[in-house]
Design a protein around this motif. Sequence first.
Motif, mmCIF file in Angstrom:
data_model
loop_
_atom_site.group_PDB
_atom_site.id
_atom_site.type_symbol
_atom_site.label_atom_id
_atom_site.label_comp_id
_atom_site.label_asym_id
_atom_site.label_seq_id
_atom_site.Cartn_x
_atom_site.Cartn_y
_atom_site.Cartn_z
ATOM 1 N N MET A 1 -3.641 3.162 -2.063
ATOM 2 C CA MET A 1 -3.598 3.155 -0.598
ATOM 3 C C MET A 1 -4.244 1.894 -0.033
ATOM 4 S SD MET A 1 -1.838 5.635 0.559
ATOM 5 C CE MET A 1 -2.325 5.903 2.266
ATOM 6 N N LEU A 2 -4.985 1.145 -0.875
ATOM 7 C CA LEU A 2 -5.462 -0.175 -0.473
ATOM 8 C C LEU A 2 -4.330 -1.167 -0.694
ATOM 9 C CD1 LEU A 2 -9.073 -0.586 -1.943
ATOM 10 C CD2 LEU A 2 -8.408 -0.692 0.459
ATOM 11 N N ALA B 1 0.872 -1.165 0.000
ATOM 12 C CA ALA B 1 0.000 0.000 0.000
ATOM 13 C C ALA B 1 0.914 1.222 0.000
ATOM 14 C CB ALA B 1 -0.911 0.001 1.223
ATOM 15 N N HIS B 2 0.582 2.213 -0.794
ATOM 16 C CA HIS B 2 1.406 3.415 -0.888
ATOM 17 C C HIS B 2 0.590 4.539 -1.512
ATOM 18 C CE1 HIS B 2 1.772 2.453 -5.181
ATOM 19 N NE2 HIS B 2 2.024 1.218 -4.795
ATOM 20 N N PRO B 3 1.003 5.772 -1.318
ATOM 21 C CA PRO B 3 0.294 6.880 -1.959
ATOM 22 C C PRO B 3 0.447 6.806 -3.473
ATOM 23 C CG PRO B 3 1.785 7.667 -0.236
ATOM 24 C CD PRO B 3 2.092 6.227 -0.459
ATOM 25 N N GLY B 4 -0.420 7.511 -4.193
ATOM 26 C CA GLY B 4 -0.280 7.622 -5.639
ATOM 27 C C GLY B 4 -1.455 7.068 -6.400
ATOM 28 N N MET C 1 -5.075 -8.422 -6.744
ATOM 29 C CA MET C 1 -5.581 -8.540 -5.385
ATOM 30 C C MET C 1 -5.659 -7.129 -4.823
ATOM 31 S SD MET C 1 -5.877 -11.795 -5.193
ATOM 32 C CE MET C 1 -6.298 -11.970 -3.458
ATOM 33 N N LEU C 2 -6.844 -6.750 -4.372
ATOM 34 C CA LEU C 2 -7.075 -5.400 -3.882
ATOM 35 C C LEU C 2 -7.818 -5.503 -2.559
ATOM 36 C CD1 LEU C 2 -6.559 -2.473 -4.790
ATOM 37 C CD2 LEU C 2 -8.789 -2.514 -5.904
ATOM 38 N N GLY D 1 6.641 4.189 -4.386
ATOM 39 C CA GLY D 1 6.162 3.056 -3.597
ATOM 40 C C GLY D 1 6.680 1.738 -4.134
ATOM 41 N N HIS D 2 6.711 1.597 -5.466
ATOM 42 C CA HIS D 2 7.204 0.356 -6.065
ATOM 43 C C HIS D 2 8.714 0.242 -5.951
ATOM 44 C CE1 HIS D 2 3.702 -1.733 -7.680
ATOM 45 N NE2 HIS D 2 3.152 -0.536 -7.666
ATOM 46 N N GLN D 3 9.421 1.360 -6.048
ATOM 47 C CA GLN D 3 10.879 1.305 -5.905
ATOM 48 C C GLN D 3 11.258 0.856 -4.503
ATOM 49 O OE1 GLN D 3 11.694 5.302 -7.211
ATOM 50 N NE2 GLN D 3 12.283 4.612 -9.259
ATOM 51 N N ARG D 4 10.534 1.362 -3.480
ATOM 52 C CA ARG D 4 10.801 0.911 -2.108
ATOM 53 C C ARG D 4 10.490 -0.571 -1.974
ATOM 54 N NH1 ARG D 4 8.738 6.043 -0.789
ATOM 55 N NH2 ARG D 4 6.638 5.219 -0.489
ATOM 56 N N GLY D 5 9.382 -1.014 -2.612
ATOM 57 C CA GLY D 5 9.018 -2.430 -2.558
ATOM 58 C C GLY D 5 10.064 -3.319 -3.198
ATOM 59 N N ASP D 6 10.666 -2.833 -4.310
ATOM 60 C CA ASP D 6 11.717 -3.601 -4.973
ATOM 61 C C ASP D 6 12.923 -3.756 -4.062
ATOM 62 O OD1 ASP D 6 10.081 -3.668 -7.154
ATOM 63 O OD2 ASP D 6 11.164 -2.128 -8.289
ATOM 64 N N THR D 7 13.252 -2.679 -3.325
ATOM 65 C CA THR D 7 14.384 -2.730 -2.391
ATOM 66 C C THR D 7 14.103 -3.713 -1.264
ATOM 67 O OG1 THR D 7 14.867 -0.433 -2.872
ATOM 68 C CG2 THR D 7 15.853 -1.336 -0.905
ATOM 69 N N ASP D 8 12.858 -3.682 -0.748
ATOM 70 C CA ASP D 8 12.487 -4.615 0.314
ATOM 71 C C ASP D 8 12.611 -6.052 -0.156
ATOM 72 O OD1 ASP D 8 11.933 -2.439 1.851
ATOM 73 O OD2 ASP D 8 9.751 -2.572 1.647
ATOM 74 N N THR D 9 12.141 -6.315 -1.395
ATOM 75 C CA THR D 9 12.226 -7.676 -1.957
ATOM 76 C C THR D 9 13.674 -8.113 -2.081
ATOM 77 O OG1 THR D 9 10.173 -7.297 -3.139
ATOM 78 C CG2 THR D 9 11.540 -9.123 -3.885
ATOM 79 N N ALA D 10 14.519 -7.178 -2.572
ATOM 80 C CA ALA D 10 15.937 -7.514 -2.748
ATOM 81 C C ALA D 10 16.600 -7.809 -1.418
ATOM 82 C CB ALA D 10 16.660 -6.347 -3.445
#
Length: 197
Positions: free
Chosen positions: A160-161, A124-127, A141-142, A185-194
Amino acid sequence: MLPMTQTDGDLDSLVRKRIRALRVAQGWSLEELATRARLSQSTLSRIENGQRRLALDSLVTLARALDTTLDQLVETASDDVVTSPIIDSAHSRMSWPIRAEPGMTVMRQRMTEPPPDNPSRMRAHPGREWLVVLSGTAVLMLGHRRFRVEANQAAEFPTMLPHAIGAEGGPCELLGIFDRDARRGHQRGDTDTANGE
């Protein structure tokens, strides 16, 4: 009057063509646009046909009547019409920035795995985010809901969902459009995955 140089000839012609194209797109006659812009029909005709110099006050009035801005009416085409993608092999995707909207990014991605079963792996992230399925079937999935998105269908959803996207019944290819916040939001998610998080 707009100061014109020899190199401005192309811009002059472009502006005239743009005025006519916008008028025709609205389904307006010369008379109708002239009335809306408070110009005489003959003046508007001469402007469109290049028989009258482009005056700044006329362009401002025409832009307003055509529901556009002066900047948009006189903007020149960028030399950078074609953009090459930035390739991210680690995540099987390529992306293109949108020059006219610096915060926007278009991304093409191939997915082979279904979306995660574990809700804690949903983001979930802004945007704002949009996606178009180019081939195959995607699953969005939402929150607690599940949507199948077939080839040539699109989805727009509030980021945000908590959400996740995956493939169903084989690989699928997506074209995603992200505003600046969604991209972050997706860039942070990619870092978390890595990092295995």
